[in-house]
Every structure is written in C-alpha cells, then in structure tokens.
Scaffold this active site. Sequence first.
Site, PDB file in Angstrom:
ATOM      1  N   ASP A  22       5.669 -65.482 128.716  1.00  6.51           N
ATOM      2  CA  ASP A  22       4.948 -64.849 129.924  1.00  6.51           C
ATOM      3  C   ASP A  22       4.155 -63.863 129.045  1.00  6.51           C
ATOM      4  O   ASP A  22       4.878 -62.793 128.331  1.00  6.51           O
ATOM      5  CB  ASP A  22       5.787 -64.478 130.901  1.00  6.51           C
ATOM      6  CG  ASP A  22       5.132 -63.729 132.044  1.00  6.51           C
ATOM      7  OD1 ASP A  22       4.673 -64.807 132.934  1.00  6.51           O
ATOM      8  OD2 ASP A  22       4.738 -62.780 132.229  1.00  6.51           O
ATOM      9  N   GLU A  24       1.464 -60.362 130.049  1.00  4.23           N
ATOM     10  CA  GLU A  24       0.543 -59.546 131.002  1.00  4.23           C
ATOM     11  C   GLU A  24      -0.737 -59.370 130.204  1.00  4.23           C
ATOM     12  O   GLU A  24      -0.693 -59.126 128.925  1.00  4.23           O
ATOM     13  CB  GLU A  24       1.538 -58.247 131.129  1.00  4.23           C
ATOM     14  CG  GLU A  24       2.705 -58.590 131.783  1.00  4.23           C
ATOM     15  CD  GLU A  24       2.670 -59.409 133.055  1.00  4.23           C
ATOM     16  OE1 GLU A  24       1.442 -59.358 133.881  1.00  4.23           O
ATOM     17  OE2 GLU A  24       3.639 -59.990 133.308  1.00  4.23           O
ATOM     18  N   HIS A 163       6.431 -59.205 137.316  1.00  5.69           N
ATOM     19  CA  HIS A 163       5.055 -58.921 136.654  1.00  5.69           C
ATOM     20  C   HIS A 163       5.486 -58.085 135.247  1.00  5.69           C
ATOM     21  O   HIS A 163       4.318 -57.618 135.000  1.00  5.69           O
ATOM     22  CB  HIS A 163       4.176 -58.326 137.560  1.00  5.69           C
ATOM     23  CG  HIS A 163       3.463 -59.179 138.858  1.00  5.69           C
ATOM     24  ND1 HIS A 163       3.164 -60.446 138.285  1.00  5.69           N
ATOM     25  CD2 HIS A 163       3.752 -59.249 139.951  1.00  5.69           C
ATOM     26  CE1 HIS A 163       2.826 -60.839 139.484  1.00  5.69           C
ATOM     27  NE2 HIS A 163       3.436 -60.439 140.497  1.00  5.69           N
ATOM     28  N   ASP A 168       9.787 -61.860 133.659  1.00  3.69           N
ATOM     29  CA  ASP A 168       9.237 -63.137 134.042  1.00  3.69           C
ATOM     30  C   ASP A 168       9.481 -64.278 133.536  1.00  3.69           C
ATOM     31  O   ASP A 168       9.719 -65.456 133.904  1.00  3.69           O
ATOM     32  CB  ASP A 168       7.729 -62.974 134.415  1.00  3.69           C
ATOM     33  CG  ASP A 168       7.384 -62.125 135.595  1.00  3.69           C
ATOM     34  OD1 ASP A 168       8.088 -61.554 136.056  1.00  3.69           O
ATOM     35  OD2 ASP A 168       6.059 -61.894 135.744  1.00  3.69           O
TER      36      ASP A 168
END
Length: 587
Positions: A22, A24, A163, A168
């Site tokens: 994951d 960001e 998030h 995540d």
Amino acid sequence: MVQETFDDLGTALSDVTFVVVDLETTGGSPAGSQITEFGAVKVRGGAVIGEFQTLVRPSTPIPPFITVLTGITNAMVADAPSIRTVMPQFLEFAAGSVLVAHNAGFDVSFLKAAAAETGHVWPGFAVIDTVRLARQLVHRDEAPNHKLSSLARLFSATTTPDHRALHDARATVDVLHGLIERVGNLGVHTLEELQSYSSRVSTAQRRKRFLADAMPSAPGVYVFRDGSGEPLYVGTATDLRRRTRTYFTASETRRRMTEMVGLAESITPIVCATPLEASVRELRLIAAHKPRYNRRSRFPEKSVWVKLTDEPFPRLSIVRSVKDDGAHYAGPFGSRRTAEAAVIALYEVVPLRQCTPRLSLSATKKSACALLEMNRCGGPCVGAQSAADYAHVAEQAAEVLTGSSRSVMAALRERLDALAAQERFEEAATLRDRMMALVRAAARVQRLRPLSEAPELVAARRRDSGGWEIVTVRHGRLAGTTVTPPGADPLPYIDALRETAEVVPPPGSGGNPVLTEETELILRWLETPGVRLVDLQGRWTCPVDGAGASRAVLEPAAARWHEVSTGEVSVATPLERPAGALHEGVA
C-alpha cells in the site's frame, strides 16, 4: 490412480510468496504526484514472513487535504529518505513475489513511475487486485461496498485501515486470505487460476475442470464429447493439459465454447508425434464428425471446382469433385458464387463457348446464340469454328488453370485499367473481384497439383530439442510421421516409416479423397525454414509465369484498385504496375 503434482496443475497458492503493498501519495496520479509512504507485508502459506515500511521525502510539499486524509505532514517526511533510496530497497524486498494491492492499478502505476524515475527496469510482477476479486465474491448483502474498510470488517481483519501504508497493507493481507478461502471453495487452488478467476465462469463450469485432469502434457488433438460420446468440438494443442484447462477459466471468453463446456461429459486426448500430425488429424476429425461447435473445415465436400472438360469442344463447368478424367481443374472454391465469378472472368478474355450440351465434331444446331454476334464465341455449335481452331481457344483457358497465365491476366488487367480510366467504377470493382477469384483458384491448384501427383515425398526438419521430425507424404496426404531421438542416425527411422506409412492411391482412383486443406497444411510445413527434402518420387514444380506469379503482383494492387473504384483516389492517378511484371513473368 496417479497423483498429479502441483507442477502439472500450476503453482499452488500455498507455495506463492505474496507482497501486499500500500502506498500513500501526494495526489491521485503519478503525473504530478509522488509517493510519501511505503507499507508492504510479505506472506507465504498464510504466514507473515516480513514487513517493509518507510516514509518518503517528496520533492514538493504535501497538500493540506492529503495531510488531513493520511495524517502525514511535511515535518514527518522532512528527514525521510528520497525515492531514489527507497525504490531499490522495495524492489529487493519484493523480488520474486506476486504483488497484491487493493485497487492495484493505483499503487502499481506509482511504483512503475518511481522505477522509471530512479532508473530501474520494472520487473513485471504478477499482480492480484483484491478489489477486482471482491467485486466478484462479495455481495451487497454482505458489505455496503468494496472499500478496504468495509472488507476489513467483513473478514474480521486484525488491523483497522486508517490511510497509513503499513496498517492498510496489514488489513489487505487479511482481506486477501478471506478472498482466497472463498475461491478455494469454488475449486481455485493455483496462482494461475486465481489470476484468471472471474465470476463469469459458473460454478458448474469450474466443477467440470476435472475433465482436463487426465490430459497428458504433450502435443496432440483433443475432442470434447457429450454424454452419448458424440464429438462436440475438436482442437489442437502443443500441451493438451494446459490448453484444455483454459476452457474452465475466465480466459475462455467465447460464448459458444462456454455452452459447449456445459454439454461436455468427457475429453478424449490423441497424442501426436509432431504438430503437423496434430493439425492434420484435427482436419480429418472435423471433416468426419462435423462437430457442431467447430466453425471451419466442417464441410469440405461443399467445396466446388471449375473444370475445363475433356471433349472435342471443351467448356467450363462447376463440379463437386476432381476426377482423373483428363480434364483441367481450378480450385477448390469456398462457394459456388466465387467459382461463377472466376468463370465469368475467364469468359471476359477467352472466347470459350458457354452453352452446356456436349458438341460432336459435326455440329448440328441451326442457329447460334447471341455470343457469336458479339464476337464472344466462335460458334462451333453451327460449324462456324473448326475443332482445330477451337482447340487454340481451349488451350488458352487450360494454360490459365495449369500453366502460364501471362497473356490472359495481362488482358484482364488492361480491361480493368480501361474501366477505371472511364470512371466505370462499379464495373471495375466487379471485374477486379472476378479476376482475383480466378487467379487465386488457379494459383492454388498449381501449387497443390505437383504434391498431389507425387507418389511419395519424404522430408525432415530438425527439432529444437534435438533429433528430427520425419514426414512421409503420398499424393498430398500425410501417410506417416515420426521423430528421432537426439543424436540418433535418422536413416533407419526413415526406412521404417516408409515401410509402415499409409498406402495412398493416386487422385481420382476411387480411394479416400485427400482433403485439400490437408495438402495445403503439408505444403506450408514443407515451405517452412529448416525443412529438408530427403527423397521425392515424381516432380515438384510450378510454372514460373503461372497464376502464382500473377497473384504476387495482383494481390498488393487489389487494395489500390479498391481505392480507385470507390473514388478515394483521383482517377488521374495511374494504377501502379510493376515494370514488366505481367509481361516478363515473375519467378
């Protein structure tokens, strides 16, 4: 019963190393946005074997709304490593694994952009998208949507997504395991099946996958059969096991094949020594059984030929078969309409009689048809043309079918050019189609006849794995084939093959008819690079200025004529004719 190995079936999911990742980022697209955090979990056999997490310092400030969403501030990433430091570390962590992400298109697009930015070649990871799987496995009555937070609740994930990249990723691991458990109940147990999984494949269709379990990993032909043993579909494969298994996955998208699998109760494998043998057997089986789900090659008996009869005053006739009767043939044609077009094209430039009665040397009719007045026929029916004079006309037609087509094709070309110059585009287009039907059929028969007439031809091709493919062809039919072990002397194998090969009678002698498509398959194989002619009984030649030479010139020009006939090109633009091509002959 022999227990299959996972190598036979595919890569077992329990043996796959997944890296659930994951990211960001500062925005929604790699164009103008950058990665701010990596989170990845490496799992295998349901167990976590490693984690990777780091913030990344972007070259531009993090937008305020992203900070609100992720909690990552500019101060947090101020001392973090740059993407040039992090990307090679992640690629090393993920090497040799299958990437998994929720909405994988987003994460993978950023990873590919980062690899390009840092000068790394993207490894081409296999990718599993948990969103795509969830959309097919999780219904609305189970979860309100397919967001990671909703799925994490459904599958009782031990980590709540918030998030932040690693959190995540951990939640996505639990979602992945929950989804794998569901597809496992549907018979999906390998990586290959998981990659191709689709809810479009019914449970009943998946349950029939066992039909392919007995297939050998070898080249050959496979026959799907219904409950009464009738063939439903015939196909070929270089690996029978791998090919037949695809009929029970989402990689098979043809509706009629899905319907066929629903009716199938068994699959019969026919292992073949060579790919050529497999292709020939497929043609023969389709012609013999006419399986309802095969579309091509089902009705070879419906092909037609154009025949120039053997009589005092020969004429053109459309027939269903070729006989050893001294006549000349062109074809086969896929339809009677195409054959009629070729006949009309020949009539355009060769004044053959078009009446159908057989004429004796002493004509008895009192009046001729209108073709005599139009100078389109010499009128042999009323004695206006002798047998000797008519023989010259018939010889022109025979030459087109069996020998040189130079003069006739040149005359047709001139007629076509004249019609185009006069802007008679519809007539030009019709003549073009008729001419191409004639030249294609004549070229076909001129290529195939020598092979059909040869009593025996033996050829060989070296195999990539060593040894030789040996083929014996008799009168255009595959009479036998074998392969030799690497390093072995091929001559004893050739001698044994010739002794045991099928006896094939000459064409028209009453034996089993040889399929034209089979002869064409063999001819294409003989013309492939690396094939060596071992022995030939008979002659294998084609006229240097025959229909094949004309076709080589006319085929590329057909598109040009189409443009002119439809008005897409100015009529002032001359039609291109390679210098001397139709007059000097093309070797």
